[in-house]
Each structure stands twice: as structure tokens, then as C-alpha cells.
Design a protein around this motif. Structure first.
Motif, PDB file in Angstrom:
ATOM      1  N   PHE A 148       0.810  -1.228   0.000  1.00 35.98           N
ATOM      2  CA  PHE A 148       0.000   0.000   0.000  1.00 35.98           C
ATOM      3  C   PHE A 148       0.842   1.276   0.000  1.00 35.98           C
ATOM      4  CE2 PHE A 148      -2.832  -3.025   2.432  1.00 35.98           C
ATOM      5  CZ  PHE A 148      -3.677  -3.287   1.355  1.00 35.98           C
ATOM      6  N   GLY A 149       2.142   1.162   0.328  1.00 26.79           N
ATOM      7  CA  GLY A 149       2.979   2.354   0.390  1.00 26.79           C
ATOM      8  C   GLY A 149       3.810   2.362   1.659  1.00 26.79           C
ATOM      9  N   SER A 150       3.951   3.549   2.239  1.00 22.86           N
ATOM     10  CA  SER A 150       4.847   3.715   3.387  1.00 22.86           C
ATOM     11  C   SER A 150       4.160   4.573   4.454  1.00 22.86           C
ATOM     12  CB  SER A 150       6.111   4.443   2.934  1.00 22.86           C
ATOM     13  OG  SER A 150       5.752   5.745   2.466  1.00 22.86           O
ATOM     14  N   VAL A 151       4.801   4.685   5.610  1.00 22.53           N
ATOM     15  CA  VAL A 151       4.279   5.569   6.668  1.00 22.53           C
ATOM     16  C   VAL A 151       4.205   7.004   6.135  1.00 22.53           C
ATOM     17  CG1 VAL A 151       4.743   6.562   8.944  1.00 22.53           C
ATOM     18  CG2 VAL A 151       5.001   4.109   8.595  1.00 22.53           C
ATOM     19  N   GLU A 152       5.193   7.387   5.313  1.00 26.78           N
ATOM     20  CA  GLU A 152       5.189   8.746   4.721  1.00 26.78           C
ATOM     21  C   GLU A 152       3.959   8.939   3.830  1.00 26.78           C
ATOM     22  OE1 GLU A 152       8.690   7.857   6.519  1.00 26.78           O
ATOM     23  OE2 GLU A 152       8.045   6.718   4.745  1.00 26.78           O
ATOM     24  N   ASP A 153       3.593   7.888   3.067  1.00 27.25           N
ATOM     25  CA  ASP A 153       2.382   7.979   2.231  1.00 27.25           C
ATOM     26  C   ASP A 153       1.140   8.147   3.108  1.00 27.25           C
ATOM     27  OD1 ASP A 153       3.757   7.660  -0.158  1.00 27.25           O
ATOM     28  OD2 ASP A 153       3.579   5.474  -0.124  1.00 27.25           O
ATOM     29  N   MET A 154       1.126   7.447   4.231  1.00 26.03           N
ATOM     30  CA  MET A 154      -0.007   7.550   5.158  1.00 26.03           C
ATOM     31  C   MET A 154      -0.096   8.976   5.713  1.00 26.03           C
ATOM     32  SD  MET A 154      -2.475   5.781   6.416  1.00 26.03           S
ATOM     33  CE  MET A 154      -3.570   5.695   7.820  1.00 26.03           C
ATOM     34  N   GLU A 155       1.054   9.527   6.088  1.00 28.32           N
ATOM     35  CA  GLU A 155       1.073  10.914   6.596  1.00 28.32           C
ATOM     36  C   GLU A 155       0.585  11.888   5.527  1.00 28.32           C
ATOM     37  OE1 GLU A 155       4.754  10.482   9.821  1.00 28.32           O
ATOM     38  OE2 GLU A 155       5.218  10.903   7.723  1.00 28.32           O
ATOM     39  N   ALA A 156       1.014  11.635   4.281  1.00 25.16           N
ATOM     40  CA  ALA A 156       0.596  12.512   3.175  1.00 25.16           C
ATOM     41  C   ALA A 156      -0.911  12.404   2.943  1.00 25.16           C
ATOM     42  CB  ALA A 156       1.355  12.139   1.898  1.00 25.16           C
ATOM     43  N   LEU A 157      -1.444  11.187   3.038  1.00 29.47           N
ATOM     44  CA  LEU A 157      -2.889  10.990   2.853  1.00 29.47           C
ATOM     45  C   LEU A 157      -3.688  11.721   3.936  1.00 29.47           C
ATOM     46  CD1 LEU A 157      -5.388   9.644   1.546  1.00 29.47           C
ATOM     47  CD2 LEU A 157      -4.923   7.614   2.938  1.00 29.47           C
ATOM     48  N   ILE A 158      -3.226  11.618   5.185  1.00 24.40           N
ATOM     49  CA  ILE A 158      -3.910  12.305   6.298  1.00 24.40           C
ATOM     50  C   ILE A 158      -3.942  13.807   6.027  1.00 24.40           C
ATOM     51  CG2 ILE A 158      -3.709  12.906   8.761  1.00 24.40           C
ATOM     52  CD1 ILE A 158      -2.535  10.015   9.164  1.00 24.40           C
ATOM     53  N   LYS A 159      -2.802  14.316   5.555  1.00 21.72           N
ATOM     54  CA  LYS A 159      -2.666  15.757   5.301  1.00 21.72           C
ATOM     55  C   LYS A 159      -3.536  16.201   4.111  1.00 21.72           C
ATOM     56  CE  LYS A 159       1.047  18.997   4.501  1.00 21.72           C
ATOM     57  NZ  LYS A 159       2.432  19.080   4.047  1.00 21.72           N
ATOM     58  N   GLU A 160      -3.481  15.446   3.019  1.00 20.39           N
ATOM     59  CA  GLU A 160      -4.261  15.792   1.821  1.00 20.39           C
ATOM     60  C   GLU A 160      -5.767  15.720   2.098  1.00 20.39           C
ATOM     61  OE1 GLU A 160      -3.546  16.965  -1.443  1.00 20.39           O
ATOM     62  OE2 GLU A 160      -1.769  17.413  -0.230  1.00 20.39           O
ATOM     63  N   ALA A 161      -6.170  14.662   2.822  1.00 17.90           N
ATOM     64  CA  ALA A 161      -7.599  14.467   3.104  1.00 17.90           C
ATOM     65  C   ALA A 161      -8.159  15.640   3.910  1.00 17.90           C
ATOM     66  CB  ALA A 161      -7.815  13.151   3.842  1.00 17.90           C
ATOM     67  N   LYS A 162      -7.300  16.194   4.779  1.00 22.04           N
ATOM     68  CA  LYS A 162      -7.713  17.334   5.618  1.00 22.04           C
ATOM     69  C   LYS A 162      -8.182  18.510   4.767  1.00 22.04           C
ATOM     70  CE  LYS A 162      -5.869  17.636  10.175  1.00 22.04           C
ATOM     71  NZ  LYS A 162      -4.676  16.971  10.605  1.00 22.04           N
ATOM     72  N   LYS A 163      -7.569  18.686   3.600  1.00 19.94           N
ATOM     73  CA  LYS A 163      -7.950  19.793   2.706  1.00 19.94           C
ATOM     74  C   LYS A 163      -9.400  19.665   2.247  1.00 19.94           C
ATOM     75  CE  LYS A 163      -3.212  20.323   1.004  1.00 19.94           C
ATOM     76  NZ  LYS A 163      -2.302  20.040  -0.121  1.00 19.94           N
ATOM     77  N   TYR A 164      -9.906  18.442   2.255  1.00 24.49           N
ATOM     78  CA  TYR A 164     -11.302  18.201   1.868  1.00 24.49           C
ATOM     79  C   TYR A 164     -12.192  18.014   3.110  1.00 24.49           C
ATOM     80  CZ  TYR A 164      -9.401  17.436  -2.811  1.00 24.49           C
ATOM     81  OH  TYR A 164      -8.767  17.587  -4.022  1.00 24.49           O
ATOM     82  N   ASN A 165     -11.645  18.372   4.279  1.00 23.93           N
ATOM     83  CA  ASN A 165     -12.350  18.160   5.553  1.00 23.93           C
ATOM     84  C   ASN A 165     -12.701  16.694   5.785  1.00 23.93           C
ATOM     85  OD1 ASN A 165     -12.350  20.889   6.410  1.00 23.93           O
ATOM     86  ND2 ASN A 165     -13.980  21.294   4.927  1.00 23.93           N
ATOM     87  N   ILE A 166     -11.793  15.832   5.338  1.00 25.87           N
ATOM     88  CA  ILE A 166     -11.999  14.386   5.506  1.00 25.87           C
ATOM     89  C   ILE A 166     -10.954  13.847   6.491  1.00 25.87           C
ATOM     90  CG2 ILE A 166     -11.847  12.140   4.333  1.00 25.87           C
ATOM     91  CD1 ILE A 166     -12.903  13.543   1.773  1.00 25.87           C
ATOM     92  N   ARG A 167     -11.415  13.083   7.473  1.00 23.88           N
ATOM     93  CA  ARG A 167     -10.498  12.457   8.435  1.00 23.88           C
ATOM     94  C   ARG A 167     -10.256  11.001   8.042  1.00 23.88           C
ATOM     95  NH1 ARG A 167     -12.157  15.498  13.949  1.00 23.88           N
ATOM     96  NH2 ARG A 167     -13.639  16.943  13.047  1.00 23.88           N
ATOM     97  N   ILE A 168      -9.132  10.482   8.482  1.00 23.77           N
ATOM     98  CA  ILE A 168      -8.782   9.091   8.166  1.00 23.77           C
ATOM     99  C   ILE A 168      -8.964   8.218   9.414  1.00 23.77           C
ATOM    100  CG2 ILE A 168      -6.951   7.532   7.372  1.00 23.77           C
ATOM    101  CD1 ILE A 168      -7.903   9.451   5.180  1.00 23.77           C
ATOM    102  N   ILE A 169      -9.756   7.164   9.251  1.00 21.47           N
ATOM    103  CA  ILE A 169      -9.997   6.194  10.327  1.00 21.47           C
ATOM    104  C   ILE A 169      -9.206   4.927  10.013  1.00 21.47           C
ATOM    105  CG2 ILE A 169     -11.749   4.761  11.465  1.00 21.47           C
ATOM    106  CD1 ILE A 169     -13.832   6.873  10.570  1.00 21.47           C
ATOM    107  N   MET A 170      -8.391   4.478  10.980  1.00 22.21           N
ATOM    108  CA  MET A 170      -7.605   3.263  10.776  1.00 22.21           C
ATOM    109  C   MET A 170      -8.315   2.043  11.338  1.00 22.21           C
ATOM    110  SD  MET A 170      -3.661   4.179  11.398  1.00 22.21           S
ATOM    111  CE  MET A 170      -3.085   2.619  10.719  1.00 22.21           C
ATOM    112  N   ASP A 171      -8.072   0.921  10.700  1.00 18.92           N
ATOM    113  CA  ASP A 171      -8.618  -0.352  11.151  1.00 18.92           C
ATOM    114  C   ASP A 171      -7.556  -1.036  12.008  1.00 18.92           C
ATOM    115  OD1 ASP A 171     -10.072  -2.738  11.315  1.00 18.92           O
ATOM    116  OD2 ASP A 171     -10.788  -2.534   9.256  1.00 18.92           O
TER     117      ASP A 171
END
Length: 543
Positions: free
Chosen positions: A80-103
Motif C-alpha cells: 500500500f505504500g509507506s508511513v510517509e504515504d499515510m502521513e501525506a494521505l492524512i494531510k491531503e484528506a484534511k484539505k477536503y475536511n476528511i479524516r482518516i480512520i484506521m482499522d
């Protein structure tokens, strides 16, 4: 303590979108979806208006059970990628007012987790007590408990002459929650992800952590709520999170504890009472039976009324383990669009936090593959077992078509180009053949599409407080065709009327709707307000 207006939490008016990362969007052409792929599709999710994305497991895993066997909680699987990709996704999603929920899977780890690799070295190893062990001799198990995926729940380790306990696969040894050090490690890991900006957690089979195998207790063990409260206090309460516990053993009484408005445990619970209805009594999900419609109404009514003001519901028809709802309880042929919208309107008018599973908002359907094209271990196992037991092959395949988990896991249908726009490579599982007609590109700009029906329903949660705080009253409880209910608060009334089937029926609530505004319906216009056409759904409103 009531959920009154002053105490509203952000997740009470939120809608969550579940992504099965393997099947959502592939960014590098290897045929498997990934975190970068999800980032490419944030604009689409922003348009839908959702507030949070729940990601099925992305932590490092040997994938013995689709990532529900975690070998490192603080790393991302390279697939799926790396921890850095996960951090980038959390940051990008914030721009759309979207939060990331982990399983998170906290009941067990992978047998490749370093804790377990240490634990099986010797009884004196500091990690040994991180897992559940019993003395015994080879071939004489501690008791006759069975694992969920078949076979014994005990696995022999000859080096230390002990058995370890696993409720699922042998590759998934159960953690010993009685050990305070295990709990501390877990809390530290949760805080680590919270610091990275995660917006919440979905907790897999969480009602099984307080197991007592000697007493054959796996679900709802005596210390369960003690562990929940400690975990919440040490972690979740230090942030503004959404937390949802998966609890197959929950009833409304237990769910009130889980989702107590004081925040002492979780935000809400996933319960599955409605999900087991279309199977034969006392048998398993592969033994198909028609949906008992009146019972469905009773169950939904009970959860809506019993949790009102003292708990919180999660609302869902689909997830990564369930077949597509439009194929299951709708009509995925001539009334696919109408029945998909009806099921959406019916669910999204209720109290709770709705969950949309990827592709549900497009009316994606079940698939009918040859057995060798299915990837799910559960499907392959049930096929072998049932054929060996003398079941008719056609019956076995019909059960798989109806209930197989791969129905939910086929690639997301983005457009009508090759592989539905999911990958430039060879997809890890076949794409549904109908992607040329059922895809996001054809629906996003069509005001009458299923996508835009969902988009409206998502926006209503923010617009009409009655959806969040209104009481629930089931109407026409004995009607064999219509699912109708009323939601009410001090200022507003909402009325939802749905014809659940493909026949035309009389509309019994015409007087009630006379002075109400029609908020949404699944047909372009209402030709005759005194009848409901096949799968017709209407939502009325009055202030």
C-alpha cells in the motif's frame, strides 16, 4: 445523560466512507490499490461530501487474512505504500475536511510479529506472556475449542511444549490482554497514530479481547468493559476521535455501554443482527433463505428506539465482508437504480452514523465468477467443504454468488476504460463485467444518478438536525411491502416511506404527507401520490 444539542459530537452528523484499499485505486500499475491511489481520488470523495474514510487494514502484514494479521502496528504494508504515504494521505484528506480512520486488530497479531517470534523462543522470554499459552502434550489439546475459520483453536509449539490459542487462523495468535504490559504497548501505539493525525479507529472483533479459553469464553468476557474503559481513558479521550467497535455479540443493552454518551468506551458499535436475517435458522450464511421483511423492520426499530438518548448506532448495509446490498435486498436488474436509491434513503433517514462502502454510491453489484477466479480463502474453503460433503455444485455456486465476500472486493468502477480505470496493470482480482455501464464517470454529473442521491443524503445530515437528534417511530409495522418511519424533534418532523419490493402498492400515508415538503425521492417525479411504484422511496419534511 442525553445527547442534547450542546453535547453534539462531530461524528453524529458525519457520514463515513469505507475503502478496501486493495481494490480502490492503483497508482503504480502493479494491479493492487494503494494509498497514493486513494489520494488521487480525494476530489471525488470531496464531491460526495463524506466526512471520514475508514481504511480496511493497511498495517504491515503477511496477508494470511487480508491484513487482519498485523506484523507491525507502526508500519504500512509495502503493497500500500509507506508511513510517509499515510502521513501525506492524512494531510491531503484534511484539505477536503476528511479524516482518516484506521482499522486496528487488537485481539491478535500475526505469527510473524516480533512479539510472537520472541514469545515462542522460551517460557522465560519477556514476550512469552504477551500471548495465551497452555501446557499440554502433543495431540492432547487443552480443550476442544474450534477456530472461527475451522480446525482447532490450539496450535502446538514443539520447542517449548505448549499450545497457543488462536480464535482465527493459526497465523493469528491471540494477545493476552490480562498482561498490563500488552495493554501499555497497544495504548502507546494508538497514541503514536493519534499524533500522526488519525481521526479515529475501527476496532476489529474487539468484543473478543477479554477471552477466557479455559471457560470457553471468547466473546463478552468478564473484564471486557474494564479493558475498554482503560483504553479509552489512556488514548481516545485525549483526542477528538470517532471510534467504532466491531461486535458480533452485541445486543442493545451491551451497545449502550459501548456507546455511552459520556465517552467512557467508544463512539459506537457495529452490530450485525440485521445482517444474518437471510439465512436458514440455526445454519450459516451459505444456507440461503428469503429475507423476513417484518423481522428486518422489528430489528431496525429496536436498535433505533433502545439506543435513543443513551447510545449511538452505526448504520450500514455493506462492508468488505458482505455482498452488495442492491444485489442482496434490492433488484440489480431492471430496478437497479431505483432499488439502490431506495435502500440508501431508507438507511440514511435513521439515527446514527451512516457508512457507505466503496461503490455502494454507484449501485455496484455482485459478481458471478468461475470458482478459480475468486480470491477469498473463505469462498475457496466453503466450495471444497460443500462439494466434498455432497452438496450440489449449482447450489454451492449460488450461495457463493449471493454471499461471497469477493462481491465487495472487486475493483472500484471509475470509468469505461480498460479495468474500469482502476489499474494500468493486471488487477489482483477480476473487474465486474458491467463496469462499462456502471461507473463513477457516468454518474458524477448526472443529477438523477445513484451517486447524486447519496450526495444529497450526505448533505442532509448537516442541514436537518432532526436526522441527528430526532426520535424514531416505526409506522405500518405489519405492512408486508412498505418500510415507513417518522423522526421527530421539538421543531421538525421527517417521514420516510419506502416500497421495499418490485410491485406497485397503495400509499397508506397520504394524509400525513399533505402539509409536508418532499425532500428527496428516487423517481424523477411523483405521478400519483396515492400509490408507490416498484421500490419507490420518499422522504418528507416539515418544520
Amino acid at each position: 445523560m442525553s445527547n442534547n444539542v450542546t453535547e453534539k459530537k462531530w461524528w453524529q452528523s458525519a457520514v463515513v466512507y469505507q475503502i478496501y484499499p486493495k481494490s480502490f485505486q492503483d497508482s503504480n500499475g502493479d494491479g493492487v490499490g494503494d494509498l497514493r491511489g486513494i489520494m488521487e481520488r480525494l476530489e471525488y470523495l470531496g464531491k460526495l461530501g463524506i466526512d471520514a474514510i475508514w481504511l480496511s487494514p493497511v498495517c504491515k502484514s503477511p496477508q494470511a487474512d487480508n491484513g487482519y494479521d498485523i506484523s507491525d502496528y507502526q508500519d504500512i504494508d509495502p503493497m500500500f505504500g509507506s508511513v510517509e504515504d499515510m502521513e501525506a494521505l492524512i494531510k491531503e484528506a484534511k484539505k477536503y475536511n476528511i479524516r482518516i480512520i484506521m482499522d486496528l486488530v487488537l485481539n491478535h497479531t500475526s505469527n510473524k510479529h516480533r512479539w510472537f517470534e520472541e514469545a515462542k523462543k522460551s517460557k522465560d522470554n519477556p514476550y512469552h506472556d504477551y500471548y495465551v499459552w497452555r501446557d499440554g502434550e502433543e495431540g492432547v489439546e487443552p480443550n476442544d475449542m474450534k477456530a472461527v475459520f475451522g480446525g482447532s483453536a490450539w496450535e502446538w509449539v514443539p520447542e517449548i511444549k505448549q499450545y497457543y490459542f488462536h480464535q482465527f487462523l493459526p497465523e493469528q495468535p491471540d494477545l493476552n490482554w490480562e498482561n498490563p504490559q500488552v495493554r501499555k504497548e497497544i495504548y502507546d501505539m494508538i497514541l503514536w497514530w493519534m499524533e500522526k493525525g488519525v481521526g479515529g479507529f475501527r476496532l476489529d472483533v474487539i468484543d473478543q479481547i477479554a477471552k477466557e479459553p479455559d471457560k470457553k469464553i471468547t466473546i463478552n468476557g468478564p473484564r471486557l468493559h474494564e479493558y475498554f474503559r482503560e483504553m479509552s481513558k489512556e488514548t481516545f479521550q485525549k483526542g477528538d476521535l470517532i471510534t467504532v467497535g466491531e461486535a458480533w455479540g452485541a445486543d442493545p443493552e451491551r451497545a449502550k455501554l459501548y456507546s455511552n454518551p459520556d465517552g467512557s468506551e467508544f463512539s459506537m458499535v457495529f452490530q450485525f443482527e440485521h445482517i444474518g436475517l437471510d439465512q436458514q435458522e440455526g445454519k450459516d450464511k451459505w444456507d440461503l433463505a428469503p429475507l423476513p421483511f417484518l423481522k428486518l423492520k422489528q430489528i431496525m426499530n429496536r436498535w433505533q428506539t433502545e439506543l435513543y438518548n443513551c447510545g449511538w448506532n452505526s448504520l450500514f448495509w455493506n462492508n468488505h465482508d458482505l455482498p452488495r446490498i442492491v444485489s442482496r435486498w434490492g433488484n440489480d436488474k431492471e430496478y437497479r437504480v431505483e432499488s439502490a436509491k431506495m435502500l440508501a434513503i431508507l438507511l440514511h433517514g435513521m439515527q446514527g452514523t451512516p457508512y457507505i462502502f466503496e461503490g455502494e454510491e454507484l449501485g455496484m453489484t455482485n459478481v458471478r465468477y468461475n470458482i478459480e477466479d475468486y480470491r477469498d480463502v473463505e469462498i475457496q474453503n466453503v466450495y471444497k467443504e460443500r462439494i466434498a460433503a455432497g452438496y450440489d455444485k449449482e447450489d454451492v455456486m449460488n450461495s457463493i454468488y449471493a454471499k461471497g465476500r469477493d462481491n465487495a472486493r472487486t475493483p472500484m468502477q471509475w470509468d469505461d476504460t480498460e479495468n474500469a480505470g482502476f489499474t494500468t496493470g493486471t488487477p489482483w482480482i477480476k473487474v465486474n463485467d458491467n463496469y462499462k455501464t456502471i461507473n463513477a464517470k457516468s454518474q458524477v454529473d448526472d443529477p438523477d444518478s445513484i451517486f447524486n442521491c447519496y450526495r444529497k443524503l450526505v448533505s442532509f445530515r448537516k442541514e436537518y438536525p432532526v436526522l441527528v437528534d430526532g426520535s424514531f417511530k416505526l409506522l405500518l409495522a405489519e405492512d408486508e411491502n412498505i418500510f415507513a418511519y417518522e423522526r421527530k424533534n421539538a421543531d421538525e418532523t421527517l417521514l420516510v416511506v419506502c416500497n421495499f419490493y418490485g410491485n406497485t402498492v397503495k400509499m397508506p400515508l397520504t394524509e400525513e404527507t399533505e402539509d409536508m415538503e418532499l425532500l428527496i425521492s428516487n423517481y424523477k417525479e411523483i405521478e400519483d401520490s396515492s400509490v408507490l411504484r416498484p421500490y419507490e422511496a420518499r422522504m418528507y419534511y416539515k418544520k
